[in-house]
Design an enzyme around this catalytic site. Structure first.
Site, mmCIF file in Angstrom:
data_model
loop_
_atom_site.group_PDB
_atom_site.id
_atom_site.type_symbol
_atom_site.label_atom_id
_atom_site.label_comp_id
_atom_site.label_asym_id
_atom_site.label_seq_id
_atom_site.Cartn_x
_atom_site.Cartn_y
_atom_site.Cartn_z
ATOM 1 N N HIS A 1 -11.994 16.939 7.526
ATOM 2 C CA HIS A 1 -11.927 15.666 6.802
ATOM 3 C C HIS A 1 -12.663 14.577 7.573
ATOM 4 C CE1 HIS A 1 -8.564 17.472 4.495
ATOM 5 N NE2 HIS A 1 -8.880 16.576 3.572
ATOM 6 N N LYS B 1 -9.041 9.927 8.582
ATOM 7 C CA LYS B 1 -7.819 10.575 8.074
ATOM 8 C C LYS B 1 -6.728 10.524 9.136
ATOM 9 C CE LYS B 1 -6.017 14.484 5.553
ATOM 10 N NZ LYS B 1 -5.318 13.607 4.605
HETATM 11 P P1 NAD Z 1 -6.503 4.466 2.558
HETATM 12 O O1 NAD Z 1 -6.006 4.121 3.916
HETATM 13 O O2 NAD Z 1 -7.932 4.199 2.209
HETATM 14 O O3 NAD Z 1 -5.604 3.728 1.445
HETATM 15 C C1 NAD Z 1 -4.221 3.599 1.511
HETATM 16 C C2 NAD Z 1 -3.868 2.275 0.858
HETATM 17 O O4 NAD Z 1 -2.449 2.193 0.766
HETATM 18 C C3 NAD Z 1 -4.338 1.056 1.686
HETATM 19 O O5 NAD Z 1 -4.951 0.107 0.839
HETATM 20 C C4 NAD Z 1 -3.035 0.520 2.267
HETATM 21 O O6 NAD Z 1 -3.063 -0.887 2.480
HETATM 22 C C5 NAD Z 1 -2.041 0.895 1.168
HETATM 23 N N1 NAD Z 1 -0.655 0.950 1.617
HETATM 24 C C6 NAD Z 1 -0.157 1.394 2.790
HETATM 25 N N2 NAD Z 1 1.188 1.266 2.810
HETATM 26 C C7 NAD Z 1 1.538 0.738 1.617
HETATM 27 C C8 NAD Z 1 2.772 0.372 1.042
HETATM 28 N N3 NAD Z 1 3.921 0.524 1.692
HETATM 29 N N4 NAD Z 1 2.776 -0.135 -0.219
HETATM 30 C C9 NAD Z 1 1.613 -0.295 -0.904
HETATM 31 N N5 NAD Z 1 0.405 0.017 -0.387
HETATM 32 C C10 NAD Z 1 0.370 0.535 0.852
HETATM 33 O O7 NAD Z 1 -6.149 6.014 2.358
HETATM 34 P P2 NAD Z 1 -6.690 7.011 1.223
HETATM 35 O O8 NAD Z 1 -7.837 7.792 1.734
HETATM 36 O O9 NAD Z 1 -6.817 6.278 -0.071
HETATM 37 O O10 NAD Z 1 -5.453 8.027 1.151
HETATM 38 C C11 NAD Z 1 -4.165 7.578 0.807
HETATM 39 C C12 NAD Z 1 -3.211 8.756 0.863
HETATM 40 O O11 NAD Z 1 -3.596 9.727 -0.123
HETATM 41 C C13 NAD Z 1 -3.231 9.512 2.200
HETATM 42 O O12 NAD Z 1 -1.926 9.963 2.482
HETATM 43 C C14 NAD Z 1 -4.167 10.679 1.927
HETATM 44 O O13 NAD Z 1 -3.942 11.782 2.787
HETATM 45 C C15 NAD Z 1 -3.795 10.987 0.501
HETATM 46 N N6 NAD Z 1 -4.803 11.728 -0.266
HETATM 47 C C16 NAD Z 1 -4.316 12.603 -1.177
HETATM 48 C C17 NAD Z 1 -5.185 13.287 -1.999
HETATM 49 C C18 NAD Z 1 -4.628 14.205 -3.059
HETATM 50 O O14 NAD Z 1 -5.395 14.890 -3.762
HETATM 51 N N7 NAD Z 1 -3.298 14.231 -3.236
HETATM 52 C C19 NAD Z 1 -6.571 13.086 -1.898
HETATM 53 C C20 NAD Z 1 -7.039 12.171 -0.949
HETATM 54 C C21 NAD Z 1 -6.131 11.483 -0.148
#
Ligand code: NAD
Length: 280
Positions: free
Chosen positions: A167, A171
């Protein structure tokens, strides 16, 4: 009728990808967006319209910090959501699930790295609302997990199982939630306890027989690559998936949310939604 989405983690990488994918959908509309309060470090998002943050025209949905208000239809564009889509942080997943249960709003969680608190909250929320938790919302990885389960069931125990996960450099969790889900699918297929079989990432010396190992790469802008290697003396079976664009996770999450919003209370997976269960 189009489903109304409350997006949590709205200004993150996945939140913005979901916003762009939703703009192309006739079935779904984002009616509220929540992200954590501005911290003075990252560019501020609170009060800003989600559309331009995602490179789109204004949506009339300002990012807020109050999840309960958004669930009650007292934020965003003022409509009550049908389903929450959460791609934020594992520290707050349990609280988000409990809030959905209180508000009777379906919950789809794509956030990874979840702890026991989130699992307990999911079980209890599922008594009142439909809950789907998926470490990977792509069709391809959902199928891969089923193929891994079938391969682990068919191959004898002399085949070592190693999961490779690559990744981008930002991450947070390692191994990835997807890698762990693939490892659990392999353990289920082989009929063994995953946590007991799991090998430490940092290991020296010969490999423990029957162990499930993880190898992790974190570098550059890799969107997500997974391989499950079944290796025995003289041969290897390799099953894998490469994501080149996070739009696949966004589209999968939206389609699953559209389906989830009209299910009865209970626990669901991407396999339930896609009907991809293999015959074996
Ligand atoms: P990122 O850091 O770009 O975005 C996360 C967002 O969530 C940020 O804007 C942050 O400010 C916000 N946030 C954090 N805590 C919060 C809270 N308590 N309330 C509201 N908002 C909050 O990360 P990302 O790359 O977008 O990934 C987010 C999550 O999704 C990670 O856990 C990642 O591993 C997961 N993910 C899952 C999949 C899937 O297919 N399920 C795919 C990609 C990423």
């Amino acid at each position: 009728m189009s489903k109304k989405i409350l997006l949590v983690g709205a200004s993150g990488r996945m939140g913005l990808a979901i916003t762009r994918a939703a703009a192309e959908s006739r079935q779904l509309r984002i009616v509220a967006a929540v992200d954590r309060p501005d911290d003075g470090v990252r560019p501020p998002v609170q009060g800003r319209d989600l559309g331009p943050l995602a490179g789109l025209a204004p949506l009339g949905v300002a990012v807020g910090a109050d999840l309960d208000a958004a669930l009650a239809g007292a934020a965003g564009n003022g409509e009550t959501p049908d389903v929450m889509i959460d791609f934020s942080s594992p520290a707050s997943t349990a609280a988000h699930l409990a809030a959905c249960a209180r508000a009777h709003v379906a919950a789809l969680v794509g956030t990874t790295g979840l702890g026991a608190d989130a699992e307990a909250a999911a079980q209890s929320a599922a008594a009142r609302v439909p809950v789907l938790i998926a470490a990977n919302t792509s069709v391809g990885v959902t199928l891969l997990a089923e193929l891994v389960r079938a391969a682990a069931r068919a191959l004898p125990a002399e085949f070592d199982i190693e999961i490779l996960d690559a990744h981008h450099r930002a991450k947070v969790d390692a191994p990835s939630g997807t890698a762990m889900a693939l490892g659990r699918a392999a353990a289920e297929g082989r009929g063994i306890d995953h946590d007991a079989a799991r090998l430490p990432i940092d290991r020296n010396g010969p490999r423990r027989e029957g162990g499930i190992g993880y190898s992790v790469v974190r570098a550059g802008d890799i969107v997500g690559e997974h391989e499950v290697v079944f290796a025995a003396a003289g041969e290897r079976v390799v099953l894998g998936h490469i994501a080149t664009d996070r739009t696949i996770f966004a589209r999968g999450a939206l389609r699953a949310a559209d389906w989830l919003a009209i299910q009865s209370p209970g626990r669901y997976s991407m396999v339930d939604f896609l009907g991809l269960k293999t015959a074996v």
